[in-house]
Scaffold this motif. Structure first.
Motif, PDB file in Angstrom:
ATOM      1  N   ASP A 148      -6.547   4.892   2.525  1.00  0.00           N
ATOM      2  CA  ASP A 148      -5.598   4.177   2.721  1.00  0.00           C
ATOM      3  C   ASP A 148      -6.371   3.498   4.231  1.00  0.00           C
ATOM      4  O   ASP A 148      -6.644   3.847   5.122  1.00  0.00           O
ATOM      5  CB  ASP A 148      -4.406   4.505   3.432  1.00  0.00           C
ATOM      6  CG  ASP A 148      -3.029   3.708   3.998  1.00  0.00           C
ATOM      7  OD1 ASP A 148      -3.815   2.130   3.887  1.00  0.00           O
ATOM      8  OD2 ASP A 148      -2.149   3.350   4.334  1.00  0.00           O
ATOM      9  N   HIS A 176      -6.445  -1.119   7.387  1.00  0.00           N
ATOM     10  CA  HIS A 176      -6.227  -1.554   8.452  1.00  0.00           C
ATOM     11  C   HIS A 176      -8.032  -2.380   9.186  1.00  0.00           C
ATOM     12  O   HIS A 176      -8.573  -2.066  10.261  1.00  0.00           O
ATOM     13  CB  HIS A 176      -5.870  -0.856   9.620  1.00  0.00           C
ATOM     14  CG  HIS A 176      -4.632  -0.695   9.994  1.00  0.00           C
ATOM     15  ND1 HIS A 176      -4.105  -1.453  10.502  1.00  0.00           N
ATOM     16  CD2 HIS A 176      -3.555   0.436  10.246  1.00  0.00           C
ATOM     17  CE1 HIS A 176      -2.668  -1.008  10.014  1.00  0.00           C
ATOM     18  NE2 HIS A 176      -2.476  -0.150  10.300  1.00  0.00           N
ATOM     19  N   ILE A 209       1.185  -1.119  -0.178  1.00  0.00           N
ATOM     20  CA  ILE A 209      -0.088  -0.070   0.141  1.00  0.00           C
ATOM     21  C   ILE A 209       0.943   1.612   0.204  1.00  0.00           C
ATOM     22  O   ILE A 209       0.446   2.395  -0.322  1.00  0.00           O
ATOM     23  CB  ILE A 209      -1.084  -0.108   0.870  1.00  0.00           C
ATOM     24  CG1 ILE A 209      -2.112  -1.106   0.603  1.00  0.00           C
ATOM     25  CG2 ILE A 209      -1.428   1.995   1.894  1.00  0.00           C
ATOM     26  CD1 ILE A 209      -3.392  -1.316   0.954  1.00  0.00           C
ATOM     27  N   LYS A 212      -2.499  -6.957   6.989  1.00  0.00           N
ATOM     28  CA  LYS A 212      -2.767  -6.586   8.238  1.00  0.00           C
ATOM     29  C   LYS A 212      -4.198  -7.649   8.612  1.00  0.00           C
ATOM     30  O   LYS A 212      -3.539  -8.417   9.408  1.00  0.00           O
ATOM     31  CB  LYS A 212      -3.429  -5.497   8.870  1.00  0.00           C
ATOM     32  CG  LYS A 212      -2.513  -4.161   8.192  1.00  0.00           C
ATOM     33  CD  LYS A 212      -1.279  -4.324   8.991  1.00  0.00           C
ATOM     34  CE  LYS A 212      -0.242  -3.089   8.539  1.00  0.00           C
ATOM     35  NZ  LYS A 212       1.070  -3.282   8.246  1.00  0.00           N
ATOM     36  N   ASN A 271      -4.220   5.041  11.602  1.00  0.00           N
ATOM     37  CA  ASN A 271      -2.721   5.333  12.423  1.00  0.00           C
ATOM     38  C   ASN A 271      -1.810   6.240  12.094  1.00  0.00           C
ATOM     39  O   ASN A 271      -1.740   7.136  11.716  1.00  0.00           O
ATOM     40  CB  ASN A 271      -1.747   4.148  11.616  1.00  0.00           C
ATOM     41  CG  ASN A 271      -0.579   3.872  12.434  1.00  0.00           C
ATOM     42  OD1 ASN A 271       0.269   3.329  13.236  1.00  0.00           O
ATOM     43  ND2 ASN A 271       0.276   2.565  10.932  1.00  0.00           N
TER      44      ASN A 271
HETATM   45  C1  LIG Z   1      -1.425   2.485   7.294  1.00  0.00           C
HETATM   46  C2  LIG Z   1      -0.873   1.430   7.394  1.00  0.00           C
HETATM   47  N1  LIG Z   1      -0.869   1.896   5.731  1.00  0.00           N
HETATM   48  C3  LIG Z   1       0.337   0.938   4.757  1.00  0.00           C
HETATM   49  C4  LIG Z   1       1.035   0.327   5.497  1.00  0.00           C
HETATM   50  C5  LIG Z   1       2.301  -0.611   5.015  1.00  0.00           C
HETATM   51  O1  LIG Z   1       1.393  -1.298   3.583  1.00  0.00           O
HETATM   52  P1  LIG Z   1       2.311  -1.879   3.195  1.00  0.00           P
HETATM   53  O2  LIG Z   1       2.870  -2.529   4.001  1.00  0.00           O
HETATM   54  O3  LIG Z   1       1.452  -2.687   2.283  1.00  0.00           O
HETATM   55  O4  LIG Z   1       2.877  -1.375   1.646  1.00  0.00           O
HETATM   56  C6  LIG Z   1       0.985   0.052   7.094  1.00  0.00           C
HETATM   57  C7  LIG Z   1       1.499  -0.640   8.083  1.00  0.00           C
HETATM   58  O5  LIG Z   1       1.756  -0.974   9.101  1.00  0.00           O
HETATM   59  C8  LIG Z   1      -0.001   1.378   7.881  1.00  0.00           C
HETATM   60  O6  LIG Z   1      -0.115   1.452   9.633  1.00  0.00           O
END
Ligand SMILES: Cc1ncc(COP(=O)(O)O)c(C=O)c1O
Length: 383
Positions: free
Chosen positions: A195, A198, A89, A230, A167
């Motif tokens: 995003d 979660h 992401i 996640k 987050n």
């Molecule tokens: C809000 C948020 N977006 C993206 C990610 C990471 O995503 P990815 O590992 O798919 O790049 C995290 C991981 O903690 C996250 O908390």
């Protein structure tokens, strides 16, 4: 499932478990210490048994599985042609910015924020505009929408990186809040990069609302990023999906990734399909376990370290601890690392206002959580 099982991860090149020295109990990076659903492991085993890993298409039916899930869970109609895949992401929202912004443009996001939100605009010479969330009288984080709109207007913001659930605060934005975000973004032609990584980890019977599902007009200005990573603890496989419903935005996103970012690896998408198809029961169980961990943590903090303030996370397995009441002479991260041998996230990485904070990951067997709290309160008792 037995989520109390203690599984060794130090032998698996885990970032979470191998970053600090061996005696440190890691409670930081956002992955869980639980084995993924049995159906995911089985699907991976079967694919590995085949033994040939040549170039592949995304597994047949994956788009339908995701599309049906969006319809069932959220009443959101997204066709399979509107769903594509990216290997993470963070990769996804970086591509999103590349697709919709020109150097010098401004990007807004709420703070405290997931650290890559600060880094992404820098990669494309974009300006970051921080919209701080503030605690209300009940201790919950709220958006200042007036300020949000004024900042958008003043900085001619082009893109908004929304994080829902948020987050590190654990807020799950309500439909009403999302409608306010959407109305402002529509008024000022701001593209929303949402995003929602979660989105499956939410508590107390709450319901997640994808912002793009609000109405057709909002959907046209959204790129939504979701993932099984996640939810089913398969983050290291890097499988994520992007949902874009406006053809022009799709064209731009495709152009931004062309020749640079491929689909996730074959095993990643095999796992993603299995997780979404047959992980439901496991997810219900893990949510019960996580919610109990969250409740235990909140109660234990109130009892053992009442000077630490925390708002009860509505979603995510992360707790954002305000340690300013401890009046430490150093960052709480450094203090707890050295004195308690507990590895938490450094609050300052989530923005300037996070400097007296740490983020704690409670996606772990209860015994680890108990050890962390015991070590933290013992370390504080010594000063
Ligand atoms: C809000 C948020 N977006 C993206 C990610 C990471 O995503 P990815 O590992 O798919 O790049 C995290 C991981 O903690 C996250 O908390």
């Amino acid at each position: 499932m037995n989520f109390d099982e203690m599984i060794d991860r130090q032998s698996t090149e885990s970032v979470k478990w191998n970053w600090f020295e061996k005696d440190v109990l890691p409670m930081w990076v956002a992955d869980m210490d639980f084995r993924s659903p049995p159906g995911v492991l089985q699907a991976l085993r079967e694919r590995v048994e085949h033994g040939i890993f040549g170039y592949g298409f995304p597994p047949k039916g994956l788009g339908e599985v995701i599309s049906n899930r969006l319809a069932t869970l959220y009443g959101w109609q997204a066709g399979t042609k509107e769903i594509s895949y990216v290997p993470g992401i963070v990769t996804g929202f970086n591509l999103g910015l590349r697709a919709v912004c020109e150097p010098g443009d401004a990007v807004i996001f709420n703070t405290p924020a997931y650290p890559p939100f600060f880094k992404a605009p820098l990669s494309f010479a974009l300006k970051s505009v921080e919209n701080p969330l503030a605690r209300d009288v009940d201790g919950q984080y709220q958006v200042d929408f007036e300020r949000f709109e004024a900042q958008i207007r003043e900085n001619k913001v082009k893109a908004f990186i929304l994080c829902n659930p948020q987050n590190p605060t654990g807020r799950v934005f309500t439909r009403q809040e999302l409608e306010q975000f959407a109305a402002i973004c529509l008024r000022h032609q701001v593209t929303i990069l949402s995003d929602e990584i979660h989105c499956d980890i939410i508590y107390d019977g709450r319901k997640h609302t994808p912002i793009a599902s609000l109405d057709a007009e909002t959907a046209k200005i959204c790129m939504t990023f979701m993932a099984p990573s996640k939810t089913f603890n398969i983050a290291g496989l890097h499988a994520s999906e992007v949902i874009i419903q406006d053809p022009e935005l799709t064209k731009r996103f495709c152009a931004a990734r062309r020749g640079i970012v491929e689909d996730p690896g074959l095993l990643a998408l095999v796992a993603a399909k299995a997780a979404y198809e047959i992980g439901g029961e496991w997810l219900a169980e893990v949510l019960t376990y996580l919610q109990a961990n969250r409740d235990w943590l909140i109660a234990a903090l109130a009892e053992k370290i009442p000077a630490v303030k925390v708002s009860k996370p509505e979603g995510t397995f992360l707790a954002w601890l305000d340690c300013s009441g401890l009046e430490l002479k150093e960052s709480p991260h450094q203090f707890f690392l050295r004195e308690a041998r507990v590895g938490l996230n450094e609050g300052a990485d989530f923005g300037a206002e996070g400097k007296d904070h740490v983020r704690l990951n409670f996606g772990t067997p209860r015994a680890n959580l108990e050890t962390a709290l015991a070590r933290m309160s013992a370390a504080l008792a010594k000063i």
